[in-house]
Design an enzyme around this catalytic site. Structure first.
Site, PDB file in Angstrom:
ATOM      1  N   ARG A   1       0.608  -1.094   0.059  1.00 59.40           N
ATOM      2  CA  ARG A   1      -0.392  -0.107   0.027  1.00 59.40           C
ATOM      3  C   ARG A   1       1.047   0.703   0.204  1.00 59.40           C
ATOM      4  O   ARG A   1       0.538   1.937   0.895  1.00 59.40           O
ATOM      5  CB  ARG A   1      -0.955  -0.013   1.199  1.00 59.40           C
ATOM      6  CG  ARG A   1      -1.968  -1.275   1.227  1.00 59.40           C
ATOM      7  CD  ARG A   1      -3.135  -0.415   1.945  1.00 59.40           C
ATOM      8  NE  ARG A   1      -4.112  -2.022   1.974  1.00 59.40           N
ATOM      9  CZ  ARG A   1      -4.509  -2.810   2.494  1.00 59.40           C
ATOM     10  NH1 ARG A   1      -3.577  -3.044   3.382  1.00 59.40           N
ATOM     11  NH2 ARG A   1      -5.358  -3.885   2.118  1.00 59.40           N
TER      12      ARG A   1
ATOM     13  N   HIS B   1       1.056  18.572 -25.939  1.00 54.79           N
ATOM     14  CA  HIS B   1       0.502  16.853 -26.340  1.00 54.79           C
ATOM     15  C   HIS B   1      -1.287  16.394 -26.563  1.00 54.79           C
ATOM     16  O   HIS B   1      -0.958  14.798 -27.600  1.00 54.79           O
ATOM     17  CB  HIS B   1       0.428  16.581 -24.843  1.00 54.79           C
ATOM     18  CG  HIS B   1       2.080  16.207 -24.001  1.00 54.79           C
ATOM     19  ND1 HIS B   1       2.742  17.478 -24.307  1.00 54.79           N
ATOM     20  CD2 HIS B   1       2.465  15.431 -23.086  1.00 54.79           C
ATOM     21  CE1 HIS B   1       3.857  17.509 -23.269  1.00 54.79           C
ATOM     22  NE2 HIS B   1       3.568  15.919 -22.774  1.00 54.79           N
TER      23      HIS B   1
ATOM     24  N   GLU C   1      -3.657  17.778 -11.501  1.00 59.02           N
ATOM     25  CA  GLU C   1      -4.475  18.388 -12.477  1.00 59.02           C
ATOM     26  C   GLU C   1      -5.882  19.004 -12.646  1.00 59.02           C
ATOM     27  O   GLU C   1      -6.345  18.081 -13.316  1.00 59.02           O
ATOM     28  CB  GLU C   1      -3.926  17.166 -13.122  1.00 59.02           C
ATOM     29  CG  GLU C   1      -3.949  18.276 -15.273  1.00 59.02           C
ATOM     30  CD  GLU C   1      -2.754  17.236 -15.691  1.00 59.02           C
ATOM     31  OE1 GLU C   1      -2.336  16.620 -15.571  1.00 59.02           O
ATOM     32  OE2 GLU C   1      -3.668  17.277 -17.632  1.00 59.02           O
TER      33      GLU C   1
ATOM     34  N   ARG D   1      -1.518  22.535 -14.026  1.00 63.39           N
ATOM     35  CA  ARG D   1      -0.764  21.316 -14.465  1.00 63.39           C
ATOM     36  C   ARG D   1      -1.438  20.874 -15.733  1.00 63.39           C
ATOM     37  O   ARG D   1       0.119  20.607 -16.496  1.00 63.39           O
ATOM     38  CB  ARG D   1      -1.532  19.978 -13.349  1.00 63.39           C
ATOM     39  CG  ARG D   1       0.121  18.906 -13.564  1.00 63.39           C
ATOM     40  CD  ARG D   1       0.274  17.963 -12.547  1.00 63.39           C
ATOM     41  NE  ARG D   1       1.120  16.956 -13.274  1.00 63.39           N
ATOM     42  CZ  ARG D   1       2.001  15.706 -11.965  1.00 63.39           C
ATOM     43  NH1 ARG D   1       1.342  16.625 -10.919  1.00 63.39           N
ATOM     44  NH2 ARG D   1       2.867  15.554 -12.252  1.00 63.39           N
TER      45      ARG D   1
ATOM     46  N   HIS E   1       8.874   9.963 -28.287  1.00 59.97           N
ATOM     47  CA  HIS E   1       7.643  10.774 -27.318  1.00 59.97           C
ATOM     48  C   HIS E   1       7.830  12.719 -27.285  1.00 59.97           C
ATOM     49  O   HIS E   1       7.226  13.421 -27.685  1.00 59.97           O
ATOM     50  CB  HIS E   1       7.531  11.143 -26.058  1.00 59.97           C
ATOM     51  CG  HIS E   1       6.343  11.559 -25.057  1.00 59.97           C
ATOM     52  ND1 HIS E   1       5.010  11.460 -25.128  1.00 59.97           N
ATOM     53  CD2 HIS E   1       6.517  12.570 -24.108  1.00 59.97           C
ATOM     54  CE1 HIS E   1       5.099  12.729 -24.498  1.00 59.97           C
ATOM     55  NE2 HIS E   1       5.515  13.037 -24.105  1.00 59.97           N
TER      56      HIS E   1
ATOM     57  N   HIS F   1      -0.438  13.234 -29.147  1.00 62.44           N
ATOM     58  CA  HIS F   1      -0.122  11.748 -28.697  1.00 62.44           C
ATOM     59  C   HIS F   1      -0.945  11.002 -29.631  1.00 62.44           C
ATOM     60  O   HIS F   1      -0.453   9.918 -30.040  1.00 62.44           O
ATOM     61  CB  HIS F   1      -1.539  11.971 -27.480  1.00 62.44           C
ATOM     62  CG  HIS F   1      -0.808  11.884 -26.251  1.00 62.44           C
ATOM     63  ND1 HIS F   1      -1.471  12.891 -25.007  1.00 62.44           N
ATOM     64  CD2 HIS F   1       0.450  11.660 -25.816  1.00 62.44           C
ATOM     65  CE1 HIS F   1      -0.572  12.916 -23.818  1.00 62.44           C
ATOM     66  NE2 HIS F   1       1.052  12.383 -24.410  1.00 62.44           N
TER      67      HIS F   1
ATOM     68  N   LYS G   1       3.858  11.019 -10.901  1.00 64.65           N
ATOM     69  CA  LYS G   1       3.037  10.527 -12.301  1.00 64.65           C
ATOM     70  C   LYS G   1       3.058   8.979 -12.297  1.00 64.65           C
ATOM     71  O   LYS G   1       4.247   9.437 -13.436  1.00 64.65           O
ATOM     72  CB  LYS G   1       2.560  11.598 -13.614  1.00 64.65           C
ATOM     73  CG  LYS G   1       1.151  11.934 -12.996  1.00 64.65           C
ATOM     74  CD  LYS G   1       1.556  13.049 -14.710  1.00 64.65           C
ATOM     75  CE  LYS G   1      -0.207  13.987 -14.457  1.00 64.65           C
ATOM     76  NZ  LYS G   1      -0.421  14.936 -15.770  1.00 64.65           N
TER      77      LYS G   1
ATOM     78  N   GLU H   1      10.861  18.484 -24.351  1.00 61.96           N
ATOM     79  CA  GLU H   1      10.409  18.870 -23.249  1.00 61.96           C
ATOM     80  C   GLU H   1      10.479  20.547 -22.582  1.00 61.96           C
ATOM     81  O   GLU H   1      10.018  20.956 -21.229  1.00 61.96           O
ATOM     82  CB  GLU H   1      10.603  17.678 -22.447  1.00 61.96           C
ATOM     83  CG  GLU H   1       9.379  16.814 -22.751  1.00 61.96           C
ATOM     84  CD  GLU H   1       7.974  16.968 -22.282  1.00 61.96           C
ATOM     85  OE1 GLU H   1       7.718  17.531 -21.737  1.00 61.96           O
ATOM     86  OE2 GLU H   1       7.185  15.989 -22.585  1.00 61.96           O
TER      87      GLU H   1
ATOM     88  N   LYS I   1       8.380  22.879 -13.465  1.00 65.69           N
ATOM     89  CA  LYS I   1       7.829  21.467 -12.543  1.00 65.69           C
ATOM     90  C   LYS I   1       7.487  21.648 -12.149  1.00 65.69           C
ATOM     91  O   LYS I   1       5.648  21.523 -10.789  1.00 65.69           O
ATOM     92  CB  LYS I   1       8.102  20.759 -13.712  1.00 65.69           C
ATOM     93  CG  LYS I   1       7.749  19.427 -13.199  1.00 65.69           C
ATOM     94  CD  LYS I   1       7.443  18.437 -14.591  1.00 65.69           C
ATOM     95  CE  LYS I   1       5.749  17.446 -13.697  1.00 65.69           C
ATOM     96  NZ  LYS I   1       6.015  15.828 -14.743  1.00 65.69           N
TER      97      LYS I   1
ATOM     98  N   ASN J   1       0.572  20.231 -20.906  1.00 68.35           N
ATOM     99  CA  ASN J   1       0.645  19.085 -21.856  1.00 68.35           C
ATOM    100  C   ASN J   1       0.358  19.809 -22.854  1.00 68.35           C
ATOM    101  O   ASN J   1      -0.062  19.376 -23.995  1.00 68.35           O
ATOM    102  CB  ASN J   1      -0.977  18.457 -21.330  1.00 68.35           C
ATOM    103  CG  ASN J   1      -0.716  17.487 -20.917  1.00 68.35           C
ATOM    104  OD1 ASN J   1      -0.119  16.896 -20.333  1.00 68.35           O
ATOM    105  ND2 ASN J   1      -1.878  17.567 -19.784  1.00 68.35           N
TER     106      ASN J   1
HETATM  107  N1  GLY Z   1       4.534  15.225 -17.911  1.00 68.74           N
HETATM  108  C1  GLY Z   1       3.017  16.129 -17.479  1.00 68.74           C
HETATM  109  C2  GLY Z   1       2.802  16.471 -16.276  1.00 68.74           C
HETATM  110  O1  GLY Z   1       3.334  15.663 -14.696  1.00 68.74           O
HETATM  111  O2  GLY Z   1       1.989  16.681 -15.535  1.00 68.74           O
END
Ligand code: GLY
Length: 371
Positions: free
Chosen positions: A122, A249, A238, A242, A267, A253, A144, A186, A228, A246
């Site tokens: 957990r 993106h 997000e 946040r 990517h 994508h 993430k 990025e 970031k 993107n």
């Molecule tokens: N790579 C986008 C984020 O971490 O929100």
């Protein structure tokens, strides 16, 4: 020189340390986190060949015992099978609730191992040791974690923040040039979304940074991580700001899906092309001047990066099919496509009010350049 950036998340706050030689001193950096002097390292076979012995030696120098698992390299590893393999291996190593797992590698390893740490007992703590530029400036920071499934990329996962990130910029010297430039997609994104002065600086220093200038690399990684960290601290899950991360993106994508997540398009290459298209779309909608997309494209071109759809080898589907692929994106809310657009360089915002016919016109024009 080591720079430190704080990610402020209350009880889950942590530091991102950035500089040369951090793997060689990883034992000293990690020791204060440990209740017992034992860690489990998960990496991939390519990174293991280049950096695992240095990490193991650094840990041993501080009396920290380690065991390691090397998974196959590549995006295909980020699946249920390797999640099970990694998690069961960690259990076999008798990793306990208070122990720390180390993720040594690029974004695939960071995401997979972070997710495994999130579900193991957990939730156990983990440390990110990102070895690609993309992982150093993006995926290792912000918590993430996850895997890909048959239904799409990163659709299964958890928010699980690392306890520490050690970004050793010395390891970037061992990256193939194409991988470095993909990560640079990025880096540019941060200037474009929220820091025009950083983009100005990248226009001046980008070529030196690409060619190995370590002071420029330190500054670029640090500024990216600062941006970031600020965004994640204000909007961890997000719900708002946040989403700016993107930028590029939604297009990216769709292009990644259209090219089968193959090495036709990495990517970060898709992010760079997607940023150029997002600025083109912004200009079409009258949000920014026509010079802005030209300036974005000129910088990417000068860096030797992919800029246009014409730079993607092989066939691509038409505009409608690309828009349909965008519709399968995680960023779709109530069936409406969400785009990150810009009022200028450094001034991005989120909107779901983009007329599909304008998106189609931008894509039609970009596709026509391929013929
Ligand atoms: N790579 C986008 C984020 O971490 O929100």
């Amino acid at each position: 020189m080591i720079n430190t950036v704080a990610v402020d998340l209350g009880a889950r706050s942590y530091e991102v340390r950035i500089g040369e030689g951090l793997i060689a001193r990883a034992g000293a950096e990690i020791a204060p986190l440990l209740r017992r002097k034992r860690v489990a390292v998960v990496t991939d076979e390519t990174v293991a060949a280049a950096h695992l012995s240095a990490l193991t030696a650094a840990l041993a120098a501080e009396g920290i015992a380690s065991t390691a698992l090397a998974l196959p390299p590549g995006e295909g590893t980020k699946n249920w099978e390797n999640l099970a393999r990694c998690t069961e291996w960690l259990l076999e190593q008798k990793v306990e609730r208070k122990d720390v797992v180390l993720a040594l590698g690029g974004g695939v390893i960071g995401d997979l191992v972070g997710f495994s740490a999130a579900i193991l007992r957990r939730g156990v703590r983990f440390v990110q040791l990102p070895t690609s530029l993309l992982a150093q400036v993006d995926s290792s920071v912000g918590g993430k974690t996850g895997i890909n499934t048959a239904q799409g990329k990163n659709l299964v996962g958890a928010f699980h923040q690392p306890s520490l990130v050690l970004a050793d910029i010395g390891v970037l010297d061992t990256l193939p040039g194409r991988d470095f430039l993909s990560g640079y997609g990025e880096v540019v994104k941060y200037g474009l979304l929220g820091d025009a002065a950083f983009f100005d600086w990248l226009e001046r220093e980008g070529p030196a940074l690409r060619d190995g200038d370590s002071a420029a690399r330190l500054r670029a990684v640090t500024r990216s991580v600062e941006m970031k960290a600020g965004i994640v601290s204000r909007d961890e899950t997000e719900d708002g700001e946040r989403a700016l991360l993107n930028l590029g993106h939604t297009f990216c994508h769709a292009l990644e899906k259209a090219t089968g997540y193959s090495d036709r398009l990495l990517h970060g290459e898709g992010v760079a092309i997607g940023c150029a298209l997002a600025f083109e779309l912004s200009s079409r909608l009258g949000l920014c001047s026509q010079e802005e997309p030209s300036r974005v494209r000129a910088h990417l071109r000068r860096m030797g990066m992919k800029v246009d759809l014409a730079d993607i080898p092989g066939d691509l589907p038409g505009a409608d099919a690309l828009i349909a692929l965008m519709g399968q994106d995680k960023k779709v809310v109530d069936g409406r496509l969400r785009f990150i657009l810009a009022r200028g360089i450094g001034q991005a915002f989120v909107t779901d009010e983009v007329p599909p016919e304008t998106v189609r016109a931008v894509l039609d024009e970009a596709l026509a350049l391929r013929r």
